[in-house]
Design a protein around this motif. Structure first.
Motif, PDB file in Angstrom:
ATOM      1  N   VAL A 173       0.842  -1.202   0.000  1.00 29.35           N
ATOM      2  CA  VAL A 173       0.000   0.000   0.000  1.00 29.35           C
ATOM      3  C   VAL A 173       0.880   1.256   0.000  1.00 29.35           C
ATOM      4  O   VAL A 173       0.626   2.212  -0.746  1.00 29.35           O
ATOM      5  CB  VAL A 173      -0.944   0.003   1.224  1.00 29.35           C
ATOM      6  CG1 VAL A 173      -1.687   1.338   1.329  1.00 29.35           C
ATOM      7  CG2 VAL A 173      -1.944  -1.147   1.125  1.00 29.35           C
ATOM      8  N   ALA A 174       1.924   1.257   0.828  1.00 27.55           N
ATOM      9  CA  ALA A 174       2.835   2.409   0.876  1.00 27.55           C
ATOM     10  C   ALA A 174       3.488   2.636  -0.481  1.00 27.55           C
ATOM     11  O   ALA A 174       3.592   3.776  -0.952  1.00 27.55           O
ATOM     12  CB  ALA A 174       3.898   2.183   1.954  1.00 27.55           C
ATOM     13  N   PHE A 175       3.917   1.553  -1.133  1.00 23.94           N
ATOM     14  CA  PHE A 175       4.548   1.676  -2.444  1.00 23.94           C
ATOM     15  C   PHE A 175       3.573   2.218  -3.483  1.00 23.94           C
ATOM     16  O   PHE A 175       3.948   3.011  -4.347  1.00 23.94           O
ATOM     17  CB  PHE A 175       5.069   0.315  -2.914  1.00 23.94           C
ATOM     18  CG  PHE A 175       6.224  -0.202  -2.116  1.00 23.94           C
ATOM     19  CD1 PHE A 175       7.121   0.662  -1.497  1.00 23.94           C
ATOM     20  CD2 PHE A 175       6.428  -1.563  -1.974  1.00 23.94           C
ATOM     21  CE1 PHE A 175       8.191   0.180  -0.759  1.00 23.94           C
ATOM     22  CE2 PHE A 175       7.495  -2.056  -1.246  1.00 23.94           C
ATOM     23  CZ  PHE A 175       8.385  -1.192  -0.639  1.00 23.94           C
ATOM     24  N   ALA A 176       2.327   1.773  -3.418  1.00 22.45           N
ATOM     25  CA  ALA A 176       1.327   2.243  -4.377  1.00 22.45           C
ATOM     26  C   ALA A 176       1.129   3.755  -4.265  1.00 22.45           C
ATOM     27  O   ALA A 176       1.066   4.466  -5.273  1.00 22.45           O
ATOM     28  CB  ALA A 176       0.003   1.509  -4.156  1.00 22.45           C
ATOM     29  N   VAL A 177       1.050   4.248  -3.023  1.00 25.20           N
ATOM     30  CA  VAL A 177       0.866   5.681  -2.800  1.00 25.20           C
ATOM     31  C   VAL A 177       2.091   6.461  -3.287  1.00 25.20           C
ATOM     32  O   VAL A 177       1.966   7.470  -3.993  1.00 25.20           O
ATOM     33  CB  VAL A 177       0.605   5.976  -1.310  1.00 25.20           C
ATOM     34  CG1 VAL A 177       0.554   7.484  -1.055  1.00 25.20           C
ATOM     35  CG2 VAL A 177      -0.706   5.326  -0.868  1.00 25.20           C
ATOM     36  N   HIS A 178       3.278   5.986  -2.940  1.00 28.13           N
ATOM     37  CA  HIS A 178       4.505   6.672  -3.353  1.00 28.13           C
ATOM     38  C   HIS A 178       4.656   6.699  -4.870  1.00 28.13           C
ATOM     39  O   HIS A 178       5.047   7.715  -5.444  1.00 28.13           O
ATOM     40  CB  HIS A 178       5.729   5.990  -2.733  1.00 28.13           C
ATOM     41  CG  HIS A 178       6.088   6.550  -1.401  1.00 28.13           C
ATOM     42  ND1 HIS A 178       6.539   7.844  -1.226  1.00 28.13           N
ATOM     43  CD2 HIS A 178       6.055   6.009  -0.168  1.00 28.13           C
ATOM     44  CE1 HIS A 178       6.763   8.060   0.053  1.00 28.13           C
ATOM     45  NE2 HIS A 178       6.487   6.969   0.716  1.00 28.13           N
ATOM     46  N   THR A 179       4.347   5.579  -5.510  1.00 31.65           N
ATOM     47  CA  THR A 179       4.459   5.518  -6.967  1.00 31.65           C
ATOM     48  C   THR A 179       3.478   6.485  -7.620  1.00 31.65           C
ATOM     49  O   THR A 179       3.828   7.198  -8.567  1.00 31.65           O
ATOM     50  CB  THR A 179       4.202   4.088  -7.473  1.00 31.65           C
ATOM     51  OG1 THR A 179       5.146   3.201  -6.848  1.00 31.65           O
ATOM     52  CG2 THR A 179       4.355   3.998  -8.975  1.00 31.65           C
ATOM     53  N   ALA A 180       2.252   6.526  -7.102  1.00 27.92           N
ATOM     54  CA  ALA A 180       1.250   7.438  -7.652  1.00 27.92           C
ATOM     55  C   ALA A 180       1.693   8.889  -7.516  1.00 27.92           C
ATOM     56  O   ALA A 180       1.534   9.690  -8.442  1.00 27.92           O
ATOM     57  CB  ALA A 180      -0.090   7.219  -6.944  1.00 27.92           C
TER      58      ALA A 180
END
Length: 200
Positions: A46-53
């Motif tokens: 979830v953290a990676f998804a937010v950072h990538t976005a």
């Protein structure tokens, strides 16, 4: 090979090279000594998804600038990444880090472990070299979906490898050498972007 495929492969390779020796894998490794792997991986994903976005959004915003300014912005982004990576790779080796708790994962509720892991990785990744790479590649290729997917896949892969293979892999990676090689790659991308800006 389509532009989207090139953008995806570039993001996957670059972020993978940056994150294998980086604090991301170390943080996941430490977290899996405290919690079970499943909630840790759920939280960091979830953290990676937010950072990538966020990185893709920033890179996409850069493309709204005139082409010369886009190239200069990309050069600045990769130049910053090169500096951070080379500084880490050339830093004098510290004494062996203290070992994390070896008592094994504790029986903590899935949600609590996932939320803790998400918070730790979200803070650890703020302004990280992988975010810079994602933003820079998005601006360079103008393929936000492909770059975002490549970057996200690399981050999740690094986390999964750290959680499943742990110390065995960490002991085999020459972190400083990888930082140096990746820093040089970032520097080359910065020079190419700067040359593009000056030649435009």
């Amino acid at each position: 090979m389509s532009a989207g495929s090139v953008a995806f492969a570039s993001a996957l390779a670059l972020v993978l090279a940056v994150e294998l020796p980086d604090k991301t894998s170390a943080a996941v490794l430490v977290l899996t000594t405290r919690y079970r792997a499943a909630p840790v991986l759920a939280g960091v994903t979830v953290a990676f998804a937010v950072h990538t976005a966020l990185a893709v959004a920033f890179g996409s915003a850069l493309t709204l600038l005139p082409s010369e300014l886009v190239a200069l912005a990309v050069a600045a982004v990769f130049g910053t990444g090169a500096f951070l990576l080379l500084r880490e790779g050339l830093r004098r080796q510290d004494a062996a880090p203290q070992d994390a708790s070896m008592q094994g994962p504790r029986p903590v509720a899935f949600t609590r472990a996932a939320l803790t892991s998400c918070a730790v990785l979200f803070l650890a990744e703020l302004g990280d070299a992988s975010q810079l790479a994602t933003a820079g590649l998005t601006a360079r290729y103008s393929a936000p979906l492909a770059v975002g997917l490549g970057s996200f896949a690399a981050l999740v892969l690094v986390a999964a490898v750290a959680a499943l293979l742990g110390r065995k892999l960490q002991a085999r990676i020459n972190h400083r050498l990888l930082h140096r090689v990746t820093g040089v790659a970032y520097a080359c991308l910065a020079v190419l972007a700067l040359a593009s800006a000056l030649g435009a």
